[in-house]
Enzyme design. Structure first.
Site: not given
Length: 419
Positions: A150, A169, A126, A166, A220
């Protein structure tokens, strides 16, 4: 704390095969001061997300145990609960940048003391996925891998690549999506993005607000539980490259030619078989479906049918497999299928149970016709190819006469080599 807020404080807890029951807190300035921290080994950082009540994540101990089973490595739990524990989500988002700076400094000191950036793997859930991305960006994308479970959506839906996780990285970024229509982030944000059940509503999760907290967090959190299951090797989630989940369900994306001679990408720890292919392909989306409960895995078959019926019919298909007294059914009803004279149709049939020896197959084409006469339909050929179990035989049957809305059962035959 959740009402008053907290100041950010980051603890780094080291786990190895020698101390699985109790993490050793590391010195931020002198990583090697802890004797159990072997800098020549790979190091995996586990980063939790937003914790509104400050309760520790229930999955932390489980993921630590599973990671050390993969290989001899250091597992470091990044405890930034003082910062993530706040009813004000926006404050927690702000703290991700500061926590990332803290973790970046620690990894730089690891490098100065002999560790290789390429052996560093950040696993973020998360909000922790973006925190991992910020660390990777601070280190110019030189760390080995980031896994995003997620990645959080709120406050990041309109973010630029520099403001979220992204592909730049890390040398390799893999992402799992399970809640893109609520707390998760839409789109593709890694070298490979896995979309479980399309990346949105997960089987078994509540559909109404009356279920309470579970309604908000179930989809989630499913990303973490799917990843744990994949690490445990009790689940095997094969991802099929496709432009959309709808195309995947329609059987349009059941080949993985780009990855041959390796298999399709599989969610989990080991990416060695198809990592280089993905880096050449660029960003790749892959899709898979799951069941509602452990071990979550569906058994998939590619079904090729050739029909020869006098009248055009539209309908949905039900296929049931039998093995002894056990049976399992696939309902292919995401869209109406067209059946007419000499029509070749390819379907994806997904079953909740894995029957190892299929002794009988039944088929029903439901057209919704309940008033008029039932039209006969001739099935020239049906062929079922196991996708997840290539060692199992391909099953065929030829020239079957059936009626719409009526079930017909038959024993599968061996397929001729030319089919």
């Amino acid at each position: 704390h959740c009402f008053m807020g907290t100041s950010l404080y980051v603890r780094l807890l080291l786990y190895t095969r020698s101390n699985l029951d109790c993490g050793r807190e590391l010195n931020h300035r002198h990583p090697s001061a802890q004797p159990l921290f072997n800098l020549s080994r790979p190091t995996a950082f586990v980063i939790h997300g937003y914790r509104p009540t400050g309760a520790p994540p229930i999955w932390i101990n489980h993921i630590v145990q599973l990671l050390v089973e993969q290989e001899e490595l250091n597992v470091i739990v990044v405890d930034w609960n003082k910062g993530a524990a706040n009813l004000n989500y926006f404050t927690a988002v702000t703290y991700t940048r500061q926590a990332a700076l803290n973790l970046t400094g620690f990894i730089v000191r690891m490098q100065e003391e002999g560790a290789s950036l390429s052996s560093v793997h950040l696993i973020g859930a998360s909000l922790g996925a973006h925190l991992a991305g910020f660390v990777g960006a601070n280190l110019k994308g030189k760390i080995g891998r980031i896994t995003g479970l997620d990645p959080a959506g709120p406050m990041f839906t309109s973010a630029t690549a520099e403001e979220r996780l992204d592909p730049s990285d890390a040398a390799f970024v893999d992402v799992l999506h399970t809640d893109m229509n609520s707390f998760g982030l839409r789109g593709a944000h890694g070298h490979i993005d896995f979309y479980a059940n399309g990346g949105v509503d997960q089987p078994g999760c509540p559909k109404t607000i009356f279920a309470g907290k579970s309604y908000f967090v179930c989809d989630h959190q499913r990303s973490v539980f799917l990843y744990l299951c994949a690490l445990n090797r009790t689940c095997s989630f094969t991802g099929y490259p496709c432009s959309s989940y709808s195309d995947f369900l329609q059987g349009r994306c059941l080949q993985c030619e780009a990855f041959r001679p390796a298999s399709c990408p599989v969610l989990g720890y080991d990416v060695s078989q198809w990592k280089q292919t993905l880096l050449k392909l660029g960003q790749t989306k892959v899709f898979f479906s799951t069941t509602a409960t452990l071990p979550y895995r569906k058994l998939s078959y590619r079904v090729d049918m050739v029909t020869w019926n006098q009248y055009l019919r539209w309908g949905v298909v039900y296929i049931r497999l039998y093995s002894g007294r056990s049976s399992t059914e696939a309902r292919i009803d995401h869209k109406l299928l067209r059946f007419e004279q000499y029509t070749s149709t390819r379907l994806l049939a997904q079953f909740d149970e894995d029957l190892q020896q299929v002794q009988k197959i039944s088929l029903r084409i439901s057209t919704g016709n309940v008033i008029g006469p039932r039209y006969k339909m001739r099935l020239l050929r049906i062929r079922l190819t196991p996708l997840d179990r290539p060692e199992r035989p391909v099953m065929c049957r030829f020239d079957v006469i059936m009626e719409e809305n009526m079930e017909v059962a038959f024993r599968p035959l061996a397929c001729d080599s030319h089919l």
